[in-house]
Structure formats: C-alpha cells, structure tokens
Scaffold this motif. Sequence first.
Motif, short mmCIF file in Angstrom:
data_model
loop_
_atom_site.label_atom_id
_atom_site.label_comp_id
_atom_site.label_asym_id
_atom_site.label_seq_id
_atom_site.Cartn_x
_atom_site.Cartn_y
_atom_site.Cartn_z
N PRO A 1 17.16 -49.13 37.17
CA PRO A 1 15.70 -49.15 36.96
C PRO A 1 15.10 -47.79 36.58
N ALA A 2 15.51 -46.73 37.26
CA ALA A 2 14.92 -45.42 36.98
C ALA A 2 15.31 -44.92 35.60
N THR A 3 16.53 -45.21 35.18
CA THR A 3 16.96 -44.84 33.83
C THR A 3 16.11 -45.57 32.80
N ALA A 4 15.90 -46.86 33.01
CA ALA A 4 15.08 -47.65 32.08
C ALA A 4 13.65 -47.15 32.05
N LEU A 5 13.11 -46.82 33.22
CA LEU A 5 11.72 -46.35 33.27
C LEU A 5 11.57 -45.01 32.57
N GLY A 6 12.50 -44.10 32.83
CA GLY A 6 12.42 -42.80 32.20
C GLY A 6 12.50 -42.87 30.69
N VAL A 7 13.46 -43.62 30.18
CA VAL A 7 13.65 -43.69 28.73
C VAL A 7 12.54 -44.49 28.06
N ASN A 8 11.84 -45.31 28.85
CA ASN A 8 10.72 -46.08 28.28
C ASN A 8 9.69 -45.17 27.64
N MET A 9 9.51 -43.97 28.19
CA MET A 9 8.49 -43.06 27.66
C MET A 9 8.82 -42.63 26.23
N HIS A 10 10.09 -42.44 25.94
CA HIS A 10 10.50 -42.11 24.57
C HIS A 10 10.44 -43.36 23.69
N VAL A 11 10.98 -44.44 24.20
CA VAL A 11 11.08 -45.66 23.41
C VAL A 11 9.71 -46.15 22.97
N TYR A 12 8.70 -46.05 23.85
CA TYR A 12 7.41 -46.59 23.46
C TYR A 12 6.73 -45.74 22.40
N TRP A 13 6.93 -44.43 22.39
CA TRP A 13 6.36 -43.62 21.32
C TRP A 13 6.97 -43.99 19.97
N VAL A 14 8.28 -44.15 19.96
CA VAL A 14 8.94 -44.51 18.71
C VAL A 14 8.46 -45.89 18.25
N GLY A 15 8.26 -46.79 19.20
CA GLY A 15 7.78 -48.12 18.86
C GLY A 15 6.38 -48.11 18.27
N VAL A 16 5.50 -47.29 18.84
CA VAL A 16 4.14 -47.17 18.30
C VAL A 16 4.19 -46.69 16.85
N ALA A 17 4.96 -45.63 16.61
CA ALA A 17 5.08 -45.09 15.26
C ALA A 17 5.66 -46.12 14.31
N ALA A 18 6.63 -46.90 14.78
CA ALA A 18 7.27 -47.91 13.94
C ALA A 18 6.30 -49.03 13.58
N ASP A 19 5.50 -49.48 14.56
CA ASP A 19 4.53 -50.53 14.28
C ASP A 19 3.51 -50.07 13.24
N LEU A 20 3.01 -48.85 13.40
CA LEU A 20 2.05 -48.33 12.42
C LEU A 20 2.70 -48.24 11.04
N TRP A 21 3.94 -47.79 10.99
CA TRP A 21 4.67 -47.65 9.73
C TRP A 21 4.79 -49.00 9.03
N ARG A 22 5.13 -50.03 9.81
CA ARG A 22 5.28 -51.37 9.23
C ARG A 22 3.96 -51.92 8.70
N GLN A 23 2.85 -51.45 9.28
CA GLN A 23 1.53 -51.90 8.84
C GLN A 23 0.98 -51.06 7.69
N GLY A 24 1.79 -50.12 7.21
CA GLY A 24 1.37 -49.31 6.08
C GLY A 24 0.75 -47.98 6.43
N ASP A 25 0.62 -47.70 7.73
CA ASP A 25 0.08 -46.41 8.19
C ASP A 25 1.25 -45.45 8.39
N ARG A 26 1.42 -44.52 7.50
CA ARG A 26 2.56 -43.61 7.54
C ARG A 26 2.24 -42.27 8.22
N SER A 27 1.10 -42.22 8.95
CA SER A 27 0.68 -40.96 9.55
C SER A 27 1.64 -40.46 10.63
N LEU A 28 2.43 -41.36 11.20
CA LEU A 28 3.38 -40.96 12.25
C LEU A 28 4.83 -41.13 11.79
N GLU A 29 5.04 -41.19 10.48
CA GLU A 29 6.40 -41.31 9.98
C GLU A 29 7.25 -40.12 10.42
N TRP A 30 6.61 -38.98 10.58
CA TRP A 30 7.35 -37.79 11.02
C TRP A 30 7.99 -38.02 12.39
#
Length: 389
Positions: A73-102
């Motif tokens: 559980p703690a491993t999953a919780l810790g890595v969630n903080m990285h995973v969710y940022w990447v997911g946010v950037a990916a969702d925006l990218w798929r919607q045509g917003d490339r501001s977080l492609e970096w």
Amino acid sequence: MQASKHILSDELLHTFAERCGGYDRENRFFHEDFEDLRRAGYLTMAVPKELGGAGFTLAEVCREQRRLGYYAPATALGVNMHVYWVGVAADLWRQGDRSLEWMLTEAMAGEVFNAGHSERGNDLPVLLSTTKAERVDGGFRFTGHKMFGSLMPVWTRMGLHATWADAEGGPKIVHAFLPRNHDGYRIVETWDTMGMRATRSDDTLLEGTFVPDKYIARILPAGGADIYIVALFAWALLGFANIYYAIAQRAMDLALPGIKSKGSLGLSRSMAYHPEIQHMVAEMVLAFDPIGPHLDRVAADWSEGVDHGAVWPSKIVSAKYHAVEACWRIVDKAIEVSGGAGMFRANELERLFRDARCGRFHPANTFLVHEIVAKTALGIDLGEQPRWG
C-alpha cells in the motif's frame, strides 16, 4: 474497455509484499520497490504511446494501482503522486492541449514528479495556498511550508502551488514544478507517522526558491479551476481510492480464512458458526461489494470523456470518500474478528489497520467532501464567497 496487459508481474508484486513490513518497521523509503517500478515502466504507463509510454488511461492506471496497493500500500500511495501528474499531462495532451507536453517528455527521460500541495491551515489544497509567490524576472520565487511531500528521497520535480497576491486583476494561484537541483529550499525530516510510513512524506521549507517560467504550469484566479485542476483531482483521488479498496480486499483475504479454523470453548464448531461473527463478516462484505463498481464507473466515465460538467468534482470526491470510509470499517472489523492476534506488529493486519486510517487524511477530507457534494446538489457555486454564513 478492453483490458491492457498488466505492467507488473505477479512475481514482482510478491517481492514488494515481502519488503513491505520491513519498510514500515524501519520507517524507510521504498527505494528497492521504486527502482523495480522504474525498470518495469510503471512510472511512464500513462504517457501516450506516441511519446513512448504505454498509453494507459485513468481507468487502466487505477486497475494497476489497485493491484500494487494489495501487496504494498505505501509503495502504491507514494508512486501515485508521480503517476497522477503524468496522467494529468497525458489527458491534456490527448485533448489537444500541449502545454504540459514537456512533463511527458521529461517523465520518459527519467524525471520524477511529486506533490507539494499540503499546507497547515489550508483545507482547500490546490485552489488556495498559504505559500507566497512573487513575480521576478524570468519566473517566480516561492516562500512557504509544504507538508506530506511523498517521494521525498527521489523526486526531481516538485509540483507546488502558491498565492500571487498582487497579481493584476486580483490574487492568483501559481502552479509550478520546482527542479530539485535549484537552491532556496530545505527538506525537513518530519515523517514518523502511524501509517503509510514508507512514503517518507517529509516537509519542505521554501525560502524564496526560484522557479523559471518554463516550469510554470498554470496561473489561475484564487479559488478557480480549469481542466488542469479537475484532472488533477480525478487522477489523484481515484488513485488514492483504489489503493484503499485494495487494502480492504487484502484485510478480508487475511481475516476470513482464519475464522474457519478458530475455535472456542463455548462452541462445538469453529467461530465461523458464531452468529455475531457471521453478522460482522456480512457487514464487511456488504461494505466491500459496492466500492469496486463505483470506482470503476467513475474512472471509466472520465477515461471515455463522459460530460458530467459541473458535477465532476462531486463524483470524484464521492468515489474517494466511499472507498476510504468503507476500507476503514472493513479493516477495523477484520481486526476484531481476528481477535487479539491482530494487535501484534508481526501480524499484517496491524499494519493495514494503521495504513487504512491515513485514507481519511488525503484530500478531500470528510468536511470538504460533504461541502462539495451538498453544494453541487443544491446548485450552489463551489467558489461562492463567503463559504458559509
């Protein structure tokens, strides 16, 4: 939705489970797990395939986090903080917003993102901030005190936000990513908690640290939200929720078999035939069964682009709330039906009991959940001021 292949093998998950107790006892970060996750491609599973990742949607990532959370559980919780940022950037990218492609490019290059949002006295993380942002040539300087900063030993980009009080048009919230190699901040080792100890979520003191414009992700009106903020809550909170769902599943899998072999001088058969034990087990199952379908529906709706409009925040916090509250009730009852053995540190249920309590602290807490859900149902704007009275 067709299921994708799992990122982590069963063998690796069992290795994580073997390490879990040691990390907890020693209050030590999950370094070995983290490197295994990195090698397996777990940190880039949400990066679109076009940019080199696995292209997992929120629903697919939640499934992976649920698997990992069952074993560690703690491993999953810790890595969630990285995973969710990447997911946010990916969702925006798929919607045509490339501001977080970096962010996606840097994630593929090995950069690690964490979250520096929690602040003492701020019950509206991300929307408001006690941290100060000052506009300077080429970027901003940040001054404040951040708490609960998971992945503290390994992050290379800290996601943070702060109030730009003298911005034109009124106070604004600046959302930024602090590179680790910058100066002007200090990590303070405060993490000695009852649960989720391996996350090493220590404090950070920002002492006028500079972040260049290239790492400024958003500047929004104080209290305001756009798709960046809503996506952040969706990825973060549904990730949290699936981890605590997994804890509930693990607690039941540990507790129920033992009941069948547990005897009593007052019974001719095992404790499985005790009516009160049966009643408590029924309550556990009744609490557990609705969690998965609820989480799956909300994550699928998000991944499939269902337009819930202004109701999305309510749906997201509701799913997280139900998962962590049910988890707490289930783990509490699992300890009780297991008897005194559950009190011992050597018993995995004892650690799960402590870990489960942490779910209620993650945003949104119960007070904010009820505010969001009620105001949404009543048609009251979430940004209306004053909040009460």
